[in-house]
Scaffold this motif. Structure first.
Motif, short mmCIF file in Angstrom:
data_model
loop_
_atom_site.label_atom_id
_atom_site.label_comp_id
_atom_site.label_asym_id
_atom_site.label_seq_id
_atom_site.Cartn_x
_atom_site.Cartn_y
_atom_site.Cartn_z
N ASP A 45 0.83 -1.43 0.07
CA ASP A 45 -0.08 0.21 -0.22
C ASP A 45 0.84 1.02 -0.04
OD1 ASP A 45 -2.06 2.01 0.67
OD2 ASP A 45 -3.26 0.31 1.30
N GLU A 47 -0.63 -4.20 3.53
CA GLU A 47 -2.23 -3.93 4.24
C GLU A 47 -2.74 -5.33 4.93
OE1 GLU A 47 -5.01 -2.10 1.71
OE2 GLU A 47 -5.98 -1.04 3.72
N CYS A 66 -2.41 0.74 5.85
CA CYS A 66 -2.89 1.28 4.49
C CYS A 66 -2.11 2.46 4.16
CB CYS A 66 -4.47 1.68 5.12
SG CYS A 66 -5.14 2.21 3.50
N GLU A 91 -5.65 0.66 9.59
CA GLU A 91 -6.98 0.93 9.06
C GLU A 91 -7.90 -0.02 9.50
OE1 GLU A 91 -7.70 0.79 5.11
OE2 GLU A 91 -9.20 2.25 5.07
N GLU A 138 -6.22 6.09 7.69
CA GLU A 138 -5.85 6.02 5.95
C GLU A 138 -4.43 6.45 6.05
OE1 GLU A 138 -7.80 4.52 3.73
OE2 GLU A 138 -6.07 4.84 2.15
N ASP A 172 -11.15 6.26 7.32
CA ASP A 172 -11.85 5.73 6.08
C ASP A 172 -12.88 4.66 6.64
OD1 ASP A 172 -12.60 4.84 3.79
OD2 ASP A 172 -10.88 3.99 3.06
N GLU A 190 -9.93 9.16 2.74
CA GLU A 190 -8.85 8.49 2.17
C GLU A 190 -7.80 9.29 2.37
OE1 GLU A 190 -8.68 4.87 1.15
OE2 GLU A 190 -10.80 4.48 0.32
N ASP A 229 -8.16 7.74 -4.15
CA ASP A 229 -7.85 7.23 -2.83
C ASP A 229 -6.26 7.49 -2.50
OD1 ASP A 229 -7.07 5.36 -0.79
OD2 ASP A 229 -7.88 3.70 -1.45
FE1 FEO Z 1 -6.89 1.06 2.88
FE2 FEO Z 1 -9.04 3.31 3.00
O1 FEO Z 1 -7.82 2.09 2.09
#
Ligand code: FEO
Ligand code: CA
Ligand code: CA
Length: 703
Positions: free
Chosen positions: A135, A161, A255, A270, A349, A368, A462, A571
């Protein structure tokens, strides 16, 4: 027993707070019709679009000093835009090359075996290999002999993640769900967390991982991490294994992230709630647990059946030890990471850090989930670039604020107004009489505190990115929101059958195209006085995503969305060293219906002065494009490709792909059916990976 893994598809906010989307709609009605959007955007216009103001500004200079940004135009974006794509490959503009650098299962720590391709590695082997679902990513340059930052060598910090169980175990022999054992759970936990790797560029311009580097490190769901800041030692953080509430095993669901001027990585936990569960029928979630989405079935990973740490009935406080921002020093491989509790506990996020006018550390953060909030932390102390140790524990003391955004028009320039509300004990109703017992309690139950003070519910906040060329200007991806309005019915959790509440927010106008925000939008705000520590700001909308191919004009988005650059679900969001805004999508890649013609997830570049957006890259089948970072000279861009070929079989959101309704059958029969990326014909599995994008002529990426 269901073999379904669900993502976090619920709503946990029962408050009646006015949501940002209410305000967006009011704002749309007031100012932001598709036609008038450009007028609004033009309010930011600065004479001269191209070739101006290339100050090379970044948030911090080579020596960690804050760069004082001047008001300036944006840098040029002059590459040839790429078309949408549904191919199982990475598409970049002419003149660019994309190369695979670091895949799930690649060697991280010395002694790791090479990836087998069959996913037959043990958990001990996985602990030494690259984790899964790359991520956030940040580049920390190494220094040359003169102390200057290098653009040909550095450390990469990469978040891992989660894992995709359908690919994570050997095919043909294991029904992973029903045959789950302790070693399988350990392997899943070992693939989470963070990689730190040293990378270097060869004379021919190609990047590779430096094997055996002293810096290479895996931080996983087992790594000891110190609990730091005001909540350290609080009763809600104490467990049988840690009776003092001062140290936790691991970090999970990392994340987004951020970096500090003192050279540390701040990684965000997250959707931690999904890893916890219980088989005990006596388990009934408390209000606090419900507010964080904790439930008996979790997301279906069922770790609690093998490791009592994740049994929420047995270890009621263990979930309180996740949902934090974790600071890691990549240059000190033996240092213990720290969970910085002063930054609050929610579904973090990313963590975008800047320095205020007076050099306080300011960290912007989103929570998020549908109808959750936007936060920022302002440190008590200040950072002194001449004394890098002044950053040590700077994130342990300060004020956590939550944002309220109102539709008022400020100074006639089509902007809303906003307030940062402090979440402090005995202020704004955060009192014992209202159920809050201390500052630590407020930080552990941050969502409840934010509810109480009337924060603004938003469409899934995000990533957040601060403009290096305009002090106090910050951008936020609101990725999408399909759970708005009290008419949204309650649904049943696919794992444990419990009820997922419908949205508590009253619907305003179902005919308004943003009432169901399928494509997302990006808002920006300007802190008053250009100071990140200000407590008031103005805001407007930078882009409303949409699909101009559709007949319904209400679905077209703002004027800077065209058939050439359309996307859904912004995002990842980052400014490059020169000040281009890079937008990454994590959206619906079905290419049908509302998303017709939008293809795979992608990465775009925006000129925040003119509002122009241009598509730069498209990812392979079924992936999310997330995480982007640059060398200081801007000539190398590192990007993460997450979960190529992901099989999403949430019963409430079936994919039209539909040929493998059962994940186990899918694994047994053909694990490369949806993607062979990045290994092509030799692939045993699709693999998340970090890629390198550079211009073949060595120029700055994006120009
Ligand atoms: Fe892991 Fe909100 O993205
Ligand atoms: Ca994300
Ligand atoms: Ca997302």
């Amino acid at each position: 027993m269901s073999t379904t893994i669900i993502d976090d598809d619920g709503v946990s906010n029962p408050s009646k707070n006015n949501s940002l989307t209410d305000l967006v709609e009011q704002q749309v009605a007031l100012n932001l019709s598709r036609r008038s959007f450009l007028k609004s955007g033009a309010a930011f216009g600065v004479a001269g679009i191209f070739g101006m103001g290339l100050s090379g500004c970044i948030a911090f200079d080579d020596n960690g000093n804050p760069v004082v940004a001047e008001e300036s135009s944006s840098p040029p974006i002059s590459f040839q835009a790429v078309s949408t794509s549904t191919s199982d490959s990475v598409v970049v503009p002419e003149g660019y090359v994309a190369e695979v650098l670091y895949r799930w299962g690649d060697v991280c720590v010395a002694g790791a075996p090479a990836f087998l391709g069959t996913a037959a590695e043990s958990w001990q082997e996985q602990e030494l290999q690259a984790g899964d679902n790359h991520d956030a990513i940040f580049f920390f340059p190494l220094k040359d002999a003169q102390g200057n930052s290098r653009s040909d060598a550095g450390l990469l910090c990469i978040n891992h993640e989660y894992i995709n169980p359908e690919y994570f175990f050997p095919a043909g022999s294991i029904n992973w769900y029903d045959n789950l054992d302790a070693d399988m759970v350990k392997k899943m936990i070992a693939a989470h967390g963070v990689s730190v790797i040293e990378v270097s560029k060869s004379d021919s311009g190609e990047w590779s991982v430096v094997n055996n580097s002293q810096y290479n490190r895996r931080i996983t769901g087992y790594t000891p991490i110190e609990i730091s800041g005001p909540a350290k030692g609080d009763d809600l953080l104490k467990t049988a294994d840690d009776p003092l509430g001062v140290e936790v095993l691991g970090t999970l669901n990392n994340c987004g992230a951020g970096m500090t001027p003192w050279g540390t990585y701040i990684t965000c936990e997250e959707n931690f709630n999904g890893y916890f569960g219980s088989e005990n029928p006596l388990f009934v979630p408390t209000d606090h647990e419900n507010r964080y989405g904790l439930r008996a079935g979790g997301f279906g990973y069922r770790w609690h059946t093998q490791d009592p740490r994740f049994d929420i009935f047995v270890n009621r406080n263990e979930p309180n030890r996740f949902g934090w921002v974790v600071e890691i020093d990549p240059f000190s491989p033996t240092s213990m990471p720290k969970k910085r509790t002063a930054l609050g506990r929610f579904k973090h996020e990313n963590a975008e850090m800047v320095l205020s006018t007076n050099n306080k550390a300011v960290v912007y953060m989103g929570c998020d989930e549908r109808n959750e909030y936007l936060y920022k932390f302002v440190s008590d102390g200040v950072y002194d670039a001449n004394t890098p140790s002044s950053g040590n524990d700077l994130l342990d003391s300060g004020i956590l604020y939550v944002a309220r955004l109102d539709a008022g028009v400020a100074e006639g320039d089509n902007k809303g107004v906003g307030t940062w509300i402090p979440l402090l004990f005995n202020e704004n109703g955060l009192t014992v009489a209202n159920g809050f017992t201390s500052q630590a309690d407020i930080l552990i139950r941050t969502r409840a505190a934010a509810d109480r003070v009337g924060a603004t519910m938003m469409d899934r906040p995000e990533w957040i990115a601060a403009n290096p060329n305009k002090k106090g200007e910050v951008y936020l991806s609101c990725t999408n929101n399909n759970r708005r309005g009290s008419e949204t019915p309650a649904t049943s959790n696919a794992i444990d059958g419990t009820t997922i509440a419908g949205s508590a927010r009253p619907a305003i106008d179902d005919a308004n195209p943003r009432a169901v925000n399928n494509w997302g939008h990006i808002i920006r705000w300007n802190e008053d006085g250009g100071d990140a520590a200000a407590t008031t700001f103005t805001w407007d909308i930078f882009v409303i995503a949409g699909n101009p191919n559709l007949a319904d004009e209400a679905k077209h988005g703002s004027d800077n969305i065209t058939v050439e650059n359309m996307f859904n679900s912004p995002d990842g969001l980052q400014f490059d060293p020169e000040g281009r805004l890079w937008i990454q999508s994590d959206g619906d890649f079905s290419n049908v219906g509302d998303y017709e013609g939008q293809g795979n997830n992608q990465m775009l570049v925006a000129d925040v002065t003119t509002g122009e957006i241009r598509r730069f890259m498209v990812g392979p089948s079924g992936c999310e494009v997330t995480g982007v970072t640059w060398t200081p000279d801007g000539t190398t861009c590192f990007v993460d490709i997450q979960h190529p070929g992901e099989v999403k079989s949430h019963p409430n959101k079936p994919l039209d792909i539909g040929i493998y309704p059962d994940m186990d059958a899918f694994v047994k029969n053909n694990p490369t059916a949806f993607s062979k990326w990045p290994d092509g014909n030799t692939a045993g599995r699709p693999r998340s990976a970090t890629i390198v994008i550079r211009r073949m002529d060595g120029g700055v990426v994006g120009t």
